[in-house]
Scaffold this active site. Structure first.
Site, PDB file in Angstrom:
ATOM      1  N   CYS A   1      26.742 -68.037  -5.937  1.00 20.80           N
ATOM      2  CA  CYS A   1      27.871 -68.499  -5.137  1.00 20.80           C
ATOM      3  C   CYS A   1      28.293 -67.361  -4.221  1.00 20.80           C
ATOM      4  O   CYS A   1      27.880 -66.218  -4.400  1.00 20.80           O
ATOM      5  CB  CYS A   1      29.028 -68.879  -6.046  1.00 20.80           C
ATOM      6  SG  CYS A   1      28.537 -70.053  -7.322  1.00 20.80           S
TER       7      CYS A   1
ATOM      8  N   ARG B   1      24.400 -68.890   0.174  1.00 17.47           N
ATOM      9  CA  ARG B   1      24.346 -68.572  -1.254  1.00 17.47           C
ATOM     10  C   ARG B   1      24.589 -69.802  -2.112  1.00 17.47           C
ATOM     11  O   ARG B   1      24.386 -69.770  -3.330  1.00 17.47           O
ATOM     12  CB  ARG B   1      25.397 -67.510  -1.596  1.00 17.47           C
ATOM     13  CG  ARG B   1      25.208 -66.204  -0.877  1.00 17.47           C
ATOM     14  CD  ARG B   1      26.270 -65.220  -1.315  1.00 17.47           C
ATOM     15  NE  ARG B   1      26.050 -64.800  -2.669  1.00 17.47           N
ATOM     16  CZ  ARG B   1      25.452 -63.676  -3.035  1.00 17.47           C
ATOM     17  NH1 ARG B   1      25.022 -62.846  -2.127  1.00 17.47           N
ATOM     18  NH2 ARG B   1      25.295 -63.387  -4.298  1.00 17.47           N
TER      19      ARG B   1
ATOM     20  N   TRP C   1      27.211 -72.942  -5.765  1.00 14.86           N
ATOM     21  CA  TRP C   1      25.953 -73.548  -6.196  1.00 14.86           C
ATOM     22  C   TRP C   1      26.210 -73.910  -7.656  1.00 14.86           C
ATOM     23  O   TRP C   1      26.424 -73.030  -8.485  1.00 14.86           O
ATOM     24  CB  TRP C   1      24.799 -72.557  -6.076  1.00 14.86           C
ATOM     25  CG  TRP C   1      23.461 -73.150  -6.379  1.00 14.86           C
ATOM     26  CD1 TRP C   1      22.644 -73.832  -5.512  1.00 14.86           C
ATOM     27  CD2 TRP C   1      22.764 -73.114  -7.631  1.00 14.86           C
ATOM     28  NE1 TRP C   1      21.498 -74.221  -6.150  1.00 14.86           N
ATOM     29  CE2 TRP C   1      21.547 -73.797  -7.443  1.00 14.86           C
ATOM     30  CE3 TRP C   1      23.059 -72.590  -8.888  1.00 14.86           C
ATOM     31  CZ2 TRP C   1      20.613 -73.956  -8.472  1.00 14.86           C
ATOM     32  CZ3 TRP C   1      22.127 -72.749  -9.907  1.00 14.86           C
ATOM     33  CH2 TRP C   1      20.916 -73.422  -9.696  1.00 14.86           C
TER      34      TRP C   1
ATOM     35  N   ASN D   1      31.400 -65.827  -9.198  1.00 14.26           N
ATOM     36  CA  ASN D   1      29.950 -65.981  -9.019  1.00 14.26           C
ATOM     37  C   ASN D   1      29.306 -65.460 -10.295  1.00 14.26           C
ATOM     38  O   ASN D   1      29.660 -64.386 -10.767  1.00 14.26           O
ATOM     39  CB  ASN D   1      29.491 -65.146  -7.808  1.00 14.26           C
ATOM     40  CG  ASN D   1      27.981 -65.073  -7.697  1.00 14.26           C
ATOM     41  OD1 ASN D   1      27.276 -65.941  -8.209  1.00 14.26           O
ATOM     42  ND2 ASN D   1      27.490 -64.051  -7.025  1.00 14.26           N
ATOM     43  N   GLY D   2      28.373 -66.247 -10.870  1.00 13.87           N
ATOM     44  CA  GLY D   2      27.702 -65.814 -12.092  1.00 13.87           C
ATOM     45  C   GLY D   2      27.901 -66.841 -13.183  1.00 13.87           C
ATOM     46  O   GLY D   2      28.212 -68.003 -12.906  1.00 13.87           O
TER      47      GLY D   2
ATOM     48  N   GLU E   1       1.904 -69.762  -1.187  1.00 14.25           N
ATOM     49  CA  GLU E   1       3.117 -69.672  -0.381  1.00 14.25           C
ATOM     50  C   GLU E   1       3.291 -70.936   0.479  1.00 14.25           C
ATOM     51  O   GLU E   1       4.396 -71.473   0.608  1.00 14.25           O
ATOM     52  CB  GLU E   1       3.037 -68.399   0.480  1.00 14.25           C
ATOM     53  CG  GLU E   1       4.198 -68.152   1.397  1.00 14.25           C
ATOM     54  CD  GLU E   1       5.560 -68.050   0.716  1.00 14.25           C
ATOM     55  OE1 GLU E   1       5.638 -67.986  -0.525  1.00 14.25           O
ATOM     56  OE2 GLU E   1       6.553 -68.074   1.454  1.00 14.25           O
TER      57      GLU E   1
ATOM     58  N   LYS F   1       6.519 -73.541   0.233  1.00 11.59           N
ATOM     59  CA  LYS F   1       7.347 -73.851   1.401  1.00 11.59           C
ATOM     60  C   LYS F   1       7.406 -75.369   1.623  1.00 11.59           C
ATOM     61  O   LYS F   1       8.460 -75.914   1.922  1.00 11.59           O
ATOM     62  CB  LYS F   1       6.772 -73.176   2.659  1.00 11.59           C
ATOM     63  CG  LYS F   1       6.990 -71.682   2.697  1.00 11.59           C
ATOM     64  CD  LYS F   1       8.438 -71.328   3.032  1.00 11.59           C
ATOM     65  CE  LYS F   1       8.713 -69.841   2.992  1.00 11.59           C
ATOM     66  NZ  LYS F   1       8.902 -69.275   1.668  1.00 11.59           N
TER      67      LYS F   1
ATOM     68  N   GLU G   1       9.650 -77.002  -1.138  1.00 12.66           N
ATOM     69  CA  GLU G   1      11.090 -76.735  -1.120  1.00 12.66           C
ATOM     70  C   GLU G   1      11.777 -77.267   0.128  1.00 12.66           C
ATOM     71  O   GLU G   1      12.955 -77.594   0.087  1.00 12.66           O
ATOM     72  CB  GLU G   1      11.379 -75.248  -1.289  1.00 12.66           C
ATOM     73  CG  GLU G   1      11.001 -74.376  -0.126  1.00 12.66           C
ATOM     74  CD  GLU G   1      11.410 -72.920  -0.302  1.00 12.66           C
ATOM     75  OE1 GLU G   1      12.437 -72.663  -0.918  1.00 12.66           O
ATOM     76  OE2 GLU G   1      10.669 -72.044   0.177  1.00 12.66           O
TER      77      GLU G   1
ATOM     78  N   HIS H   1     -12.870 -77.712 -12.236  1.00 12.05           N
ATOM     79  CA  HIS H   1     -12.614 -77.659 -13.682  1.00 12.05           C
ATOM     80  C   HIS H   1     -11.500 -78.629 -14.092  1.00 12.05           C
ATOM     81  O   HIS H   1     -10.954 -78.515 -15.183  1.00 12.05           O
ATOM     82  CB  HIS H   1     -12.263 -76.227 -14.099  1.00 12.05           C
ATOM     83  CG  HIS H   1     -13.394 -75.282 -13.834  1.00 12.05           C
ATOM     84  ND1 HIS H   1     -14.566 -75.306 -14.559  1.00 12.05           N
ATOM     85  CD2 HIS H   1     -13.558 -74.321 -12.888  1.00 12.05           C
ATOM     86  CE1 HIS H   1     -15.392 -74.390 -14.083  1.00 12.05           C
ATOM     87  NE2 HIS H   1     -14.794 -73.780 -13.064  1.00 12.05           N
TER      88      HIS H   1
ATOM     89  N   LYS I   1      20.068 -69.456  -1.650  1.00 11.17           N
ATOM     90  CA  LYS I   1      19.280 -68.304  -1.219  1.00 11.17           C
ATOM     91  C   LYS I   1      19.180 -67.243  -2.312  1.00 11.17           C
ATOM     92  O   LYS I   1      18.139 -66.632  -2.507  1.00 11.17           O
ATOM     93  CB  LYS I   1      19.945 -67.718   0.025  1.00 11.17           C
ATOM     94  CG  LYS I   1      19.281 -66.483   0.573  1.00 11.17           C
ATOM     95  CD  LYS I   1      18.094 -66.868   1.383  1.00 11.17           C
ATOM     96  CE  LYS I   1      17.320 -65.701   1.929  1.00 11.17           C
ATOM     97  NZ  LYS I   1      15.929 -66.085   2.183  1.00 11.17           N
TER      98      LYS I   1
HETATM   99  C1  F6R Z   1      11.155 -69.488  -1.292  1.00 11.58           C
HETATM  100  C2  F6R Z   1      12.052 -68.402  -1.624  1.00 11.58           C
HETATM  101  C3  F6R Z   1      12.251 -68.097  -3.056  1.00 11.58           C
HETATM  102  C4  F6R Z   1      12.581 -66.608  -3.281  1.00 11.58           C
HETATM  103  C5  F6R Z   1      12.917 -66.365  -4.751  1.00 11.58           C
HETATM  104  C6  F6R Z   1      13.137 -64.902  -5.050  1.00 11.58           C
HETATM  105  O1  F6R Z   1      11.020 -69.670   0.084  1.00 11.58           O
HETATM  106  O2  F6R Z   1      12.643 -67.800  -0.766  1.00 11.58           O
HETATM  107  O3  F6R Z   1      11.166 -68.490  -3.818  1.00 11.58           O
HETATM  108  O4  F6R Z   1      11.478 -65.851  -2.899  1.00 11.58           O
HETATM  109  O5  F6R Z   1      14.058 -67.086  -5.091  1.00 11.58           O
HETATM  110  O6  F6R Z   1      14.162 -64.372  -4.285  1.00 11.58           O
HETATM  111  P1  F6R Z   1      14.282 -62.821  -4.049  1.00 11.58           P
HETATM  112  O7  F6R Z   1      13.166 -62.417  -3.185  1.00 11.58           O
HETATM  113  O8  F6R Z   1      15.618 -62.647  -3.387  1.00 11.58           O
HETATM  114  O9  F6R Z   1      14.227 -62.174  -5.387  1.00 11.58           O
END
Ligand code: F6R
Length: 616
Positions: free
Chosen positions: A2, A27, A80, A106-107, A489, A493, A496, A512, A611
């Site tokens: 948050c 956040r 969040w 937050n937490g 990756e 992407k 998500e 396999h 994020k």
């Molecule tokens: C996906 C993405 C997440 C972050 C993950 C780790 O696009 O951004 O998978 O990579 O939540 O976040 P950090 O790098 O902040 O530890």
């Protein structure tokens, strides 16, 4: 996950809170709210809104101050949801029974159930399902016993278990905000008679650049123009200033439709800044900020790379570079799993945590566990003085500027380049690569910003290829060797952002089992890098096409074979194969971006995500 902001002494506290919340929205965006103290002593003014991804616009609609109300200190929050659905009653700030105290958090308060039942027995009634609300009631009891708000918060430190950052205001005091933290981030700031608290630098950069770190279990008293910090015993402690290099503008969308496209386009600059000053005139690599010296680094006999999501994928690339160049046994581990295993590490193991935010709780605790077991620790992060940066023995900063879009893009390419450069530095130190090879590879890494710029220049072309994904609900991403982290990756992407089921698989492993899922019409995105596995990946393309899959291939612009074997191509500039991950992710970012937009999804606020992931 948050965002918290607090302000006192400002002539327009509501504006500062709302602007701060805009910056903190990444956040968490399940709900938002604020509470301000009325200067005439008539109590708190609180408003909240809970409309997924639209909470801030909704909050703006109700943010009209009561007539004649002069406003003092205030706190705001973007949420969040963890405990309790994303509804208005669960939105922060939370109040005590008498509406005298407001708190944002937050937490996670791990012992909230136990505390809630105690409080219930003592006659408190709750108005939310959150873990946070217990804080307001515990403080209420302390105030009733004659404690001041800061004393009450100090008392909380002995009662709360878990990770938290808190900001509180009290109805009778329009000047003071109290803040505290344990693991979750919180900073304080001041300027011209204004005092601020925030979970994140970008939230207050519009008001001040005079910022201070708050350490675990410190309590800060923020008043107009003043910040005083106390330890758990109530002894005043010195504040540690924070160096701020980011500009407020860097955290704004600046004419782009969204942060994600802005950040994709910023990748060449982010990479260039990350690499700036890392090469000496004699060609040697220079990690000036690294506090781990050559003596310590020479002792390493093993490397473990930790990370989550996209940062884990960067770790996979780092692992290959460490093995190939520094000849060190290396493994890349998902942080949330690593922490709960019995990892065999010792003081000759280097554990590298990669984290854009430097805050991801899974990675943070895994790092701490590694440290507890005696490992040497290093963090690759984008956020100066972040939790992990403080925890580790050494830190290397990606200098990508603030990344706001939930899906990591520019930080990812910066992470990969930095990990590869570090591997090269270790190789040079250990004498496992000839000097000529080290300089050649460094030179090639130094040219990556140009290659990424060329890839970003093809963005519109990639978006056209993305039209092939219209109406598709299952996509396979296949790669081998250098191509596998790129495929992983790309799949992440697409999942998500576009909410499309996307599975990344080592192409050689398809036979396999998973190949039985390939039927006519299945789409496979294949990363064809021109390295030792080039012909093998072509064979894997043939296998899936023979079963009716249509194949999109990521291949470089000098590759004359792959285009003839597939249905469509995403061309990338040619770089040495080992450096492909930095360039190869760009078309896959574009693919996911375009597919998400075509489906009407909000790319900056994807469903259920935030994020910064500060819960396990
Ligand atoms: C996906 C993405 C997440 C972050 C993950 C780790 O696009 O951004 O998978 O990579 O939540 O976040 P950090 O790098 O902040 O530890």
């Amino acid at each position: 996950m948050c965002g918290i902001i607090g302000v006192t002494g400002a002539s327009e506290p509501l504006r500062i809170i709302l602007e701060g919340l805009e910056m903190l929205e990444y956040r968490g965006y399940d709900s938002a709210g604020f509470a301000l103290v009325r200067i005439d002593g008539s109590g708190l003014w609180r408003e909240r809104a809970a409309v997924r991804a639209q909470s801030l616009p909704e909050l703006h609609k109700v943010a009209t101050p009561p007539p004649g109300a002069a406003l003092g200190a205030g706190i705001g929050h973007t949420r969040w949801a963890t405990h309790g659905a994303p509804t208005e009653p669960n939105a922060h700030p939370h109040l005590d029974c008498g509406d005298r105290v407001a708190v944002v958090h937050n937490g996670i308060i791990e012992n909230h159930r136990e505390l809630a039942s105690e409080l219930e027995e003592r006659g408190h009634s709750r108005s939310s399902e959150t873990d946070t609300e217990v804080i307001a009631h515990l403080v209420e009891e302390q105030l009733a016993d004659g404690a001041s708000l800061d004393e009450a918060v100090r008392f909380l430190l002995g009662r709360l278990r878990g990770d938290f950052a808190l900001a509180l205001v009290e109805a009778k005091d329009p000047d003071t905000i109290i803040g505290t933290r344990r693991t979750s981030p919180l900073i304080a700031g001041r300027s011209d008679g204004v005092g601020l608290l925030a979970s994140d630098i970008s939230a207050v950069l519009g008001t001040t650049r005079e910022l201070y770190a708050i350490e675990d279990d410190q309590v800060v008293v923020v008043r107009p123009g003043s910040i005083t910090a106390y330890d758990r015993d109530g002894t005043e402690v010195a504040l540690r200033p924070l160096e701020v290099s980011w500009e407020v503008q860097a955290a704004r969308a600046d004419g782009f439709d969204d942060f994600m496209s802005k950040e994709i386009h910023e990748q060449p600059r982010a990479l260039a800044d990350t690499l700036l000053g890392r090469f000496r005139s004699d060609g040697a690599i220079d990690f000036e900020e690294l506090s781990l010296g050559p003596h310590e680094l020479r002792r390493i006999d093993r490397v473990v790379l930790l990370g989550c999501g996209t940062s884990y994928h960067a770790g996979l690339v780092g692992r290959s570079a460490l093995e190939a160049w520094a000849k060190l046994p290396a493994s890349a581990e998902i942080a949330s799993e690593f922490r709960y295993r019995e990892p065999v590490i010792d003081d000759r193991t280097l554990v590298i945590a990669t984290s854009q935010s430097g805050e991801t709780v899974d990675t943070f605790h895994a790092l701490r566990e590694a440290k507890r077991r005696g490992a040497m620790t290093l963090v690759v992060t984008n956020v100066v003085d972040s939790l992990m940066a403080r925890e580790a023995d050494g830190v290397l900063y990606t200098r990508a500027g603030p990344e706001v879009g939930v899906a990591s893009t520019k930080c990812h390419v910066a992470q990969i380049a930095l990990l590869q450069l570090f591997a090269l530095d270790l190789a040079s130190l250990r004498g496992t690569l000839a000097d000529a090879d080290v300089s050649r590879l460094s030179g090639e890494i130094a040219h990556l910003p140009e290659a990424v710029s060329a890839a970003v220049g093809r963005f519109a072309e990639y978006e056209l290829v993305a039209e092939r994904l219209a109406g598709v609900n299952d996509v396979y991403f296949l790669g081998r060797g250098t191509g596998l982290p790129i495929a992983l990756e790309g799949a992440l992407k697409l999942k998500e952002l576009a909410y499309v089921r996307a599975e990344a698989y080592p192409a050689g492993e398809m036979k396999h089992g998973p190949i039985s899922l390939i039927v006519p019409g299945t789409v496979a995105v294949v990363v064809a890098t021109r390295g030792p596995l080039y012909e093998k990946i072509h064979a894997n393309v043939a296998e899936v096409r023979a079963r009716g899959a249509s194949v999109l291939a990521v291949c470089d612009e000098e590759d004359s074979t792959t285009p003839d074997l597939v249905d469509d191509v995403l061309r990338i500039p040619s770089v040495p194969e080992v450096l492909t991950p930095v360039v190869g992710v760009v078309p896959l970012q574009a693919l996911a971006y375009a597919a998400a937009r075509a489906r009407g999804n909000d790319v900056d606020r994807p469903r259920n995500l935030a994020k910064v992931v500060t819960v396990e």
